[in-house]
Design a protein around this motif. Structure first.
Motif, PDB file in Angstrom:
ATOM      1  N   THR A   1       0.850  -1.188   0.000  1.00 42.75           N
ATOM      2  CA  THR A   1       0.000   0.000   0.000  1.00 42.75           C
ATOM      3  C   THR A   1       0.885   1.237   0.000  1.00 42.75           C
ATOM      4  O   THR A   1       2.085   1.162   0.256  1.00 42.75           O
ATOM      5  CB  THR A   1      -0.899   0.040   1.251  1.00 42.75           C
ATOM      6  OG1 THR A   1      -0.065  -0.017   2.419  1.00 42.75           O
ATOM      7  CG2 THR A   1      -1.893  -1.109   1.263  1.00 42.75           C
ATOM      8  N   LEU A   2       0.286   2.388  -0.287  1.00 41.90           N
ATOM      9  CA  LEU A   2       0.975   3.673  -0.195  1.00 41.90           C
ATOM     10  C   LEU A   2       0.031   4.701   0.424  1.00 41.90           C
ATOM     11  O   LEU A   2      -1.180   4.454   0.534  1.00 41.90           O
ATOM     12  CB  LEU A   2       1.443   4.153  -1.573  1.00 41.90           C
ATOM     13  CG  LEU A   2       2.663   3.456  -2.191  1.00 41.90           C
ATOM     14  CD1 LEU A   2       2.947   4.037  -3.566  1.00 41.90           C
ATOM     15  CD2 LEU A   2       3.890   3.588  -1.298  1.00 41.90           C
ATOM     16  N   ILE A   3       0.579   5.848   0.768  1.00 35.35           N
ATOM     17  CA  ILE A   3      -0.227   6.944   1.296  1.00 35.35           C
ATOM     18  C   ILE A   3      -0.104   8.136   0.344  1.00 35.35           C
ATOM     19  O   ILE A   3       0.996   8.599   0.065  1.00 35.35           O
ATOM     20  CB  ILE A   3       0.263   7.370   2.699  1.00 35.35           C
ATOM     21  CG1 ILE A   3       0.200   6.194   3.673  1.00 35.35           C
ATOM     22  CG2 ILE A   3      -0.572   8.539   3.216  1.00 35.35           C
ATOM     23  CD1 ILE A   3       0.846   6.491   5.018  1.00 35.35           C
ATOM     24  N   HIS A   4      -1.236   8.630  -0.127  1.00 38.45           N
ATOM     25  CA  HIS A   4      -1.254   9.811  -1.005  1.00 38.45           C
ATOM     26  C   HIS A   4      -2.163  10.893  -0.395  1.00 38.45           C
ATOM     27  O   HIS A   4      -3.326  10.964  -0.712  1.00 38.45           O
ATOM     28  CB  HIS A   4      -1.785   9.433  -2.387  1.00 38.45           C
ATOM     29  CG  HIS A   4      -0.935   8.504  -3.159  1.00 38.45           C
ATOM     30  ND1 HIS A   4      -1.032   7.125  -3.049  1.00 38.45           N
ATOM     31  CD2 HIS A   4       0.058   8.740  -4.046  1.00 38.45           C
ATOM     32  CE1 HIS A   4      -0.151   6.553  -3.848  1.00 38.45           C
ATOM     33  NE2 HIS A   4       0.530   7.517  -4.457  1.00 38.45           N
ATOM     34  N   TYR A   5      -1.636  11.672   0.571  1.00 41.62           N
ATOM     35  CA  TYR A   5      -0.217  11.922   0.848  1.00 41.62           C
ATOM     36  C   TYR A   5      -0.088  12.034   2.360  1.00 41.62           C
ATOM     37  O   TYR A   5      -1.041  12.478   3.029  1.00 41.62           O
ATOM     38  CB  TYR A   5       0.245  13.192   0.129  1.00 41.62           C
ATOM     39  CG  TYR A   5      -0.023  13.079  -1.371  1.00 41.62           C
ATOM     40  CD1 TYR A   5       0.860  12.398  -2.206  1.00 41.62           C
ATOM     41  CD2 TYR A   5      -1.195  13.592  -1.909  1.00 41.62           C
ATOM     42  CE1 TYR A   5       0.602  12.270  -3.569  1.00 41.62           C
ATOM     43  CE2 TYR A   5      -1.464  13.447  -3.257  1.00 41.62           C
ATOM     44  CZ  TYR A   5      -0.573  12.780  -4.087  1.00 41.62           C
ATOM     45  OH  TYR A   5      -0.858  12.633  -5.401  1.00 41.62           O
ATOM     46  N   PRO A   6       1.049  11.650   2.952  1.00 40.19           N
ATOM     47  CA  PRO A   6       1.126  11.552   4.413  1.00 40.19           C
ATOM     48  C   PRO A   6       1.065  12.887   5.151  1.00 40.19           C
ATOM     49  O   PRO A   6       0.586  12.944   6.274  1.00 40.19           O
ATOM     50  CB  PRO A   6       2.468  10.860   4.646  1.00 40.19           C
ATOM     51  CG  PRO A   6       3.255  11.097   3.408  1.00 40.19           C
ATOM     52  CD  PRO A   6       2.265  11.146   2.295  1.00 40.19           C
ATOM     53  N   ILE A   7       1.548  13.974   4.531  1.00 36.70           N
ATOM     54  CA  ILE A   7       1.555  15.287   5.180  1.00 36.70           C
ATOM     55  C   ILE A   7       0.760  16.274   4.328  1.00 36.70           C
ATOM     56  O   ILE A   7       1.066  16.466   3.152  1.00 36.70           O
ATOM     57  CB  ILE A   7       2.994  15.810   5.356  1.00 36.70           C
ATOM     58  CG1 ILE A   7       3.858  14.800   6.120  1.00 36.70           C
ATOM     59  CG2 ILE A   7       2.991  17.171   6.068  1.00 36.70           C
ATOM     60  CD1 ILE A   7       5.331  15.172   6.168  1.00 36.70           C
ATOM     61  N   PRO A   8      -0.269  16.903   4.892  1.00 36.92           N
ATOM     62  CA  PRO A   8      -1.012  17.897   4.107  1.00 36.92           C
ATOM     63  C   PRO A   8      -0.118  19.076   3.745  1.00 36.92           C
ATOM     64  O   PRO A   8       0.789  19.440   4.518  1.00 36.92           O
ATOM     65  CB  PRO A   8      -2.146  18.314   5.047  1.00 36.92           C
ATOM     66  CG  PRO A   8      -1.729  17.915   6.408  1.00 36.92           C
ATOM     67  CD  PRO A   8      -0.803  16.750   6.248  1.00 36.92           C
TER      68      PRO A   8
END
Length: 366
Positions: free
Chosen positions: A310-317
């Motif tokens: 999995t990935l995160i899009h996106y971890p920091i706003p």
């Protein structure tokens, strides 16, 4: 391990064609702004149903050059404000800043992750001169209602279509043809991906297109003649050659992505998982399939332990990034919730059916 995105598998079917096209490129000896670029510009304009396509180096440059050109044309002025969704990738916001304009970050609609007329109406001031609409994750924003507001307030509408290649609205208009101008990225992971950085601008505005053609090439309408202060942002001839090979397969690949999305939406039945909204039309090309999970780290660890990437899009706003620290005072609870809970699960046109159902079963067991 089920990869989040297997670029090698996606490009494998083009391997022989890529090598043949490279040999042809090498033998021509014309490596900058040659026939492959002009052919792709014609092909992609036709595909998007626009009069013009200008190939540039990447998606960020595409957006920045649109804003720079509108300033030179007098349709924007340095310091003008531009509405932009707060939950977008930071490149959208950087393009506004790099052009000498002021981004105004506004919350998205939580169901679609895109802007709606409600948020825009609430944010409008006399300083706002344009809206940068981001078709995030591959889903078209509600362009008809946004255009109505823009027309009433005399605002430019720029599409950030970097994730929406081939998305089509209810009237049959494709991403890239609905606003005043649009920017695309052909980064390798995009639905239409090159083998390196690449980008393009589409528009029906001939004056804008002619100026951007100069701006991307040192401000030069012809060799050693410089009519404006320009930049070096040209679509690479070899990347254009690869894109020409892949473009005819884009609609088929998008259909495969929608098939995978429908299986996820029908099959995932877990109250811990919030699924994305989908109208079941071609307005979404599922560049990404994103879900919201309160305990994201636990969920991602669980999937990793079950051999699913999995990935995160996106971890920091964006407003919490060091680069945009002047925006840290903003109260953006919807954006922050999205960035704290969002997980992107595998999505691509080469996912096998058995992999899709394995993912569904494992998620349901979470």
């Amino acid at each position: 391990m089920i990869k989040f995105l297997d670029l090698q598998a996606i490009n494998d079917k083009y391997k022989t064609a890529f090598k043949n096209r490279f040999d042809h490129f090498l033998s021509k000896g014309h490596y900058i702004l040659g026939s492959e670029v002009s052919t792709f510009e014609t092909n992609y304009a036709t595909y998007c149903n626009t009069q013009h396509c200008i190939g540039v180096a990447n998606g960020l440059d595409a957006l920045t050059l649109i804003f720079k050109a509108y300033i030179q044309l007098g349709k924007l002025s340095t310091g003008d404000s531009v509405l932009v969704p707060a939950n977008t990738y930071i490149a959208s916001i950087l393009s506004i800043i790099n052009a000498g304009l002021k981004p105004v970050l506004i919350e998205p609609y939580i169901e679609t992750y895109n802007l709606t007329s409600k948020q825009i109406k609430e944010a409008l001031t006399s300083d706002i001169k344009a809206i940068l609409v981001v078709h995030l994750y591959g889903q078209l924003a509600p362009m008809k209602e946004l255009q109505t507001i823009a027309k009433h307030h005399n605002l430019l509408v720029i599409e950030d279509a970097a994730q929406a290649h081939g998305a089509v609205d209810a009237k049959g208009q494709k991403a890239g043809s609905i606003g005043n101008a649009a920017a695309f990225s052909f980064y390798p992971s995009k639905n239409l991906g090159a083998l390196g950085d690449a980008g393009a601008i589409t528009t029906n505005d001939t004056q804008l297109a002619e100026l951007i053609k100069k701006l991307r090439n040192y401000g030069s309408p012809k060799k050693y003649v410089n009519s404006v202060v320009g930049y070096n942002s040209r679509l690479d001839e070899l990347q254009a050659a690869f894109l020409n090979l892949k473009l005819p397969h884009l609609d088929e690949d998008n259909a495969k992505r929608r098939f995978v999305a429908r299986q996820y939406l029908k099959g995932i039945q877990n109250t811990k998982i919030k699924l994305p909204y989908y109208s079941d039309t071609k307005d979404h090309v599922f560049h990404l399939f994103v879900v919201l999970v309160e305990d994201r780290n636990d969920f991602m660890t669980y999937l990793k332990d079950n051999a699913i990437e999995t990935l995160i899009h996106y971890p920091i706003p964006p407003h919490q990034q060091e680069a945009l620290k002047s925006y840290r005072h903003l109260n953006l609870p919807i954006t922050e919730t999205i960035h704290q809970q969002l997980v992107s699960i595998p999505m691509s046109p080469v996912l096998e059916v058995d992999e899709v159902f394995k993912i569904i079963n494992i998620i349901n067991a979470y």
